[in-house]
Enzyme design. Structure first.
Site, PDB file in Angstrom:
ATOM      1  N   CYS A  41      59.093 -33.754  29.734  1.00  0.00           N
ATOM      2  CA  CYS A  41      58.332 -33.918  30.977  1.00  0.00           C
ATOM      3  C   CYS A  41      58.192 -32.588  31.711  1.00  0.00           C
ATOM      4  CB  CYS A  41      59.002 -34.969  31.858  1.00  0.00           C
ATOM      5  SG  CYS A  41      58.891 -36.627  31.177  1.00  0.00           S
ATOM      6  N   GLY A  67      68.515  -5.230  17.806  1.00  0.00           N
ATOM      7  CA  GLY A  67      67.355  -5.527  18.625  1.00  0.00           C
ATOM      8  C   GLY A  67      66.001  -5.326  17.993  1.00  0.00           C
ATOM      9  N   TYR A  70      67.963 -18.082  17.594  1.00  0.00           N
ATOM     10  CA  TYR A  70      67.842 -18.421  19.017  1.00  0.00           C
ATOM     11  C   TYR A  70      67.125 -19.743  19.288  1.00  0.00           C
ATOM     12  CZ  TYR A  70      69.438 -13.663  19.548  1.00  0.00           C
ATOM     13  OH  TYR A  70      70.175 -12.509  19.452  1.00  0.00           O
ATOM     14  N   GLU A 117      74.191  -3.922  15.083  1.00  0.00           N
ATOM     15  CA  GLU A 117      74.405  -5.347  15.321  1.00  0.00           C
ATOM     16  C   GLU A 117      73.120  -6.169  15.175  1.00  0.00           C
ATOM     17  OE1 GLU A 117      75.860  -5.306  19.275  1.00  0.00           O
ATOM     18  OE2 GLU A 117      77.807  -4.495  18.750  1.00  0.00           O
TER      19      GLU A 117
END
Length: 471
Positions: A394, A270, A424, A312
């Site tokens: 749009c 993280g 991501y 991780e």
């Protein structure tokens, strides 16, 4: 020229609107003598000529070197306190078969969280014993498949999963290693949707129920309790959250050690990366050293053995190594009234720069209000203007880069690069407005190669059962 009053406080007027800040762009990013952007030894124009736009570009060597750097940082830090560290690459950031192979070559393990990610990792040649399987709602089929192929650890996200994984392992005649994901209650300093350890959200088992959950796991003959797992969120720059989460986990870990073996502790990932000049990311060595110190001190205070540690990272490894190339379309200066000092009628201009992609290839600005850095693929001496890079979809929220100073001579047909899109972006890509997802190209040593083919209109129509073949 000077700063535009419409600009946010974090965005400073540039001395050079073509400069590439090293900590934001891929390691190989540079410019030719005539000012063209180069990544991995290949110019932006050559890449676009071969593969079109939009185009995801990944600096292969940068990804590999970042993976090795993280592995070495954690290996060395935890060897100093007498234990081992295992680095799992968080596949949700960006996973293809070749990326999975890069991680295996760098001696990293891989985390997956769906049956699809599991299939990609296996197809990439990753040893299933080096895989971790996450997910808050694993299907019975996904659990059975993970057990069948020999996934190293399954992370239990709820009490009900204990019995479900135990039955799958018993049916397969194996003992399945499992971790328990703990919701530590740490409120990480990040966007609400990126904070994954707050009390009111879907992930994990509450800290107060950890001992009960561990006892239930230990009571199942087909399960082997490996340890606890925590992940407090993503894109975090404040180390206090990591420290507090580790401290809380160590309290429960110590309690569990008194009643049985707990060989590992997974501290998650993280830590953030630099998307803009305003960001200040951790160095992996600093994260590793800080966590090693916390774990060593906690174990000494509680007089317990130091466990093996797992982490991780995903975004840190792949995020800065990627860029997205777009073709500029419509340019639209918009004059807005803005009060400046005593002049209530003052105005300022924001230039809207449209590109041929948008929220279908980068959903993060729309989802999280994420900020990015953009540069033209060419250099320019034109005075910089406050710009907003927007997509073709749009939606008024179809924003690629909310605020950026770009050269004032930006024009239709220019190539524009957005930095730090390795994580991501492809993973969250969609076919909104029936736009095909772009290809992903790896570049290394002057050679580009396709990692993932792009989608054409024919690809989109091929899935529509109302289309008559040959019509």
């Amino acid at each position: 020229m000077s700063e535009n009053p419409l600009a946010p406080q974090h965005l400073r007027f540039p001395t050079d609107a073509s400069a590439l800040t090293a900590r934001i762009w891929p390691a190989s990013a540079t410019r030719t003598d005539d000012g063209e952007l180069v990544v991995g030894g290949v110019t932006a124009s050559d890449l676009v000529e071969q593969f079109g736009t939009p185009l995801y570009v990944v600096d292969e060597r940068d990804v590999q070197s970042r993976a090795v750097r993280v592995r070495n940082a954690f290996t060395e830090a935890f060897e100093r306190i007498g234990t081992r560290a295992h680095v799992y690459y968080a596949g949700k950031a960006f996973l293809t078969t070749q990326v999975a192979a890069w991680m295996a070559e760098a001696d990293l393990r891989v985390d997956v969280c769906t049956g699809g990610e599991l299939a990609v990792a296996l197809a990439g040649g990753v040893d299933p014993a080096l895989l971790g399987f996450h997910g808050n709602d694993k299907s019975d089929a996904e659990i059975a498949r993970a057990v069948e192929v020999g996934v190293g650890t399954i992370v239990l996200d709820s009490h009900e999963e204990i019995g479900r994984v135990a039955r799958a392992a018993a049916d397969a005649g194996v003992v399945q290693r499992v971790r328990i994901r703990i919701n530590s209650g740490v409120h990480a300093s990040t966007h609400e949707y990126l904070a994954t350890a707050r009390e009111d959200q879907k992930f994990g088992i509450p800290l107060t129920e950890a001992v009960t959950a561990a006892a239930a796991v230990r009571a199942e003959p087909s399960l082997a309790f490996v340890g606890l797992h925590s992940h407090i969120g993503s894109q975090i720059f404040d180390e206090s959250g990591f420290r507090e989460a580790a401290r809380r986990l160590m309290d429960v870990h110590a309690t569990l050690v008194a009643t049985g073996p707990v060989p590992e502790l997974n501290l998650g990932g993280g830590w953030g990366i630099d998307y803009t000049e305003a960001d200040s990311a951790f160095e992996p060595e600093d994260v590793a050293d800080a966590l090693a110190t916390i774990v060593a001190e906690a174990c000494a205070e509680r007089d317990i053995p130091v466990p093996e540690i797992a982490v991780e990272p995903g975004r840190y490894i792949v995020g800065p190594a990627g860029i997205t190339l777009y073709r500029v379309g419509t340019i639209k200066p918009v004059a807005l009234e803005v009060g400046i000092d005593d002049d209530a009628d003052a105005s300022a201009t924001r230039t809207y720069v449209s590109v041929d992609g948008g929220m279908s290839d980068n959903a993060r600005p729309a989802l999280y209000g994420a900020d990015y850095t953009a540069r033209l693929a060419r250099t320019s001496d034109a005075p910089a203007v406050l710009s907003r890079v927007v997509g073709k979809h749009c939606e008024s929220g179809d924003i690629v880069v909310n605020d950026e100073y770009l050269p004032g001579d930006v024009h239709r047909g220019d190539l524009l690069a957005v930095a730090a899109t390795g994580a991501y972006c492809w993973s969250l890509a969609s076919n909104y407005n029936h736009v095909g997802r772009p290809p992903v190209v790896a570049v290394a040593d002057g050679v580009p190669r396709i990692l993932v083919r792009g989608e054409s209109i024919d690809d989109l129509l091929a899935r529509d059962t109302g289309v008559v073949p040959g019509a």
